[in-house]
Enzyme design. Structure first.
Site, PDB file in Angstrom:
ATOM      1  N   GLU A 241       0.804  -1.215   0.000  1.00  0.00           N
ATOM      2  CA  GLU A 241       0.000   0.000   0.000  1.00  0.00           C
ATOM      3  C   GLU A 241       0.843   1.273   0.000  1.00  0.00           C
ATOM      4  OE1 GLU A 241      -3.080   0.341  -0.390  1.00  0.00           O
ATOM      5  OE2 GLU A 241      -3.990  -1.601   0.045  1.00  0.00           O
TER       6      GLU A 241
ATOM      7  N   GLU B  84       7.332 -21.667   7.898  1.00  0.00           N
ATOM      8  CA  GLU B  84       7.435 -20.815   9.077  1.00  0.00           C
ATOM      9  C   GLU B  84       8.426 -21.361  10.091  1.00  0.00           C
ATOM     10  OE1 GLU B  84       4.265 -21.818  12.466  1.00  0.00           O
ATOM     11  OE2 GLU B  84       3.353 -20.910  10.695  1.00  0.00           O
TER      12      GLU B  84
END
Length: 319
Positions: free
Chosen positions: A99, A130
């Site tokens: 963004e 992960e």
């Protein structure tokens, strides 16, 4: 000598024990009948839970502000802001990074989101990603990390190996490190230069840390990127001035921002935007500072893009 099966079983027991002591993983017996409630009652419960998140964030505002000041100082020297996480925290980091170019006209390489397992992990789980500290180091090395950069490890538990490995590797490279988690006394916060622990408590659905923990992380990431950009001169007051009018929606937004900043009429605004190739910040400077497009560009370059400083230079010095 223990067999592979014995080691796997021991690892599972260790992980179970770790989860049982985490606030974010705690079971809430008072909600064990939630699936039998009317939908409206569940919605009310969830909404009530969410209202506690801003308060939890507020408790850590001094730590957040200190981290932002440190990030801004590095980025002013050309550093990058890099988010690293797995699962939901990784996706939130990628979202916040993506963004920044449309909001603040940043280069896409200036704020970066890394998620364990790479782009495919944005939409599907990548098994084992992960759990790898080495993968985090490899991902950061691919960016050619420098001491001017900042790495933010994001993990609800504060124990995720990918986030923890990213912070440890970045620290070893001399980069600034931030650890954002939702449990107290987390290894992630301990490993980072700036530890930020937003304790939101047990989730409505046990272990679903995309809920309150995810909301808390989103709020903090909003602050990290937005306030850093304010410090870097990407706004003028609360106006989003580092925008280029490159399509019709942005052209309309740009005209409105210039009008709010200057009070100028439509014709003057159009001339200013035309003279500055659609750059809002430059257009404002030509109107308020009484300079032409090239001079506006030069003054902004000399002041590292800070419009207020450029306006001062335009109105108090011999150009």
């Amino acid at each position: 000598m223990p067999s592979a099966a014995d080691e796997t079983s021991a690892n599972h027991r260790d992980l179970k024990a770790q989860l049982e002591i985490l606030t974010t993983e705690a079971f809430r017996p008072e909600l064990s009948g939630i699936d039998r409630l009317p939908t409206l009652d569940i919605a009310r419960l969830m909404n009530t839970e969410d209202t506690t998140v801003p308060t939890a964030v507020a408790r850590r505002l001094p730590e957040i502000a200190a981290a932002i000041d440190a990030v801004a100082e590095r980025m002013a020297r050309g550093g990058r802001l890099v988010y690293c996480g797995a699962g939901t925290p990784g996706r939130l980091g990628v979202l916040d990074a993506s963004e920044c170019p449309p909001t603040f006209n940043t280069d896409p390489t200036q704020v970066v989101g890394l998620i364990a397992g790479g782009p495919p992990a944005m939409v599907t789980s990548v098994e084992g990603a992960e759990d790898s500290r080495e993968l985090a180091a490899k991902d950061l090395d691919a960016l050619r990390l420098t001491a001017a950069d900042t790495v933010v490890g994001v993990s609800a538990s504060g124990r995720t190996p990918y986030a923890l490995g990213a912070v440890e590797h970045a620290h070893a490279r001399g980069a600034l490190t931030i650890g954002l988690s939702c449990n107290e006394n987390s290894p992630l916060a301990a490993a980072a230069d700036h530890g930020i622990e937003i304790v939101v408590g047990p989730e409505l659905i046990t272990g679903s840390t995309r809920l309150k923990a995810g909301t808390a992380q989103k709020l903090v990431l909003n602050m990290l990127s937005t306030i850093t950009m304010i410090r870097l001169g990407k706004t003028y007051g609360n106006l989003m001035v580092d925008v280029r009018a490159s399509n019709e929606k942005l052209r309309a937004r740009s005209r409105r921002i210039v009008a709010l900043a200057t009070g100028a009429g439509d014709d003057e605004i159009e001339r200013a935007l035309a003279a500055t190739d659609g750059e809002v910040k430059n257009a404002i400077l030509t109107i308020l500072g009484g300079v032409d497009g090239p001079t506006a560009s030069r003054l902004l370059q000399q002041t590292d893009g800070h419009l207020r400083a450029a306006l001062t230079a335009a109105t108090t010095t011999d150009r």
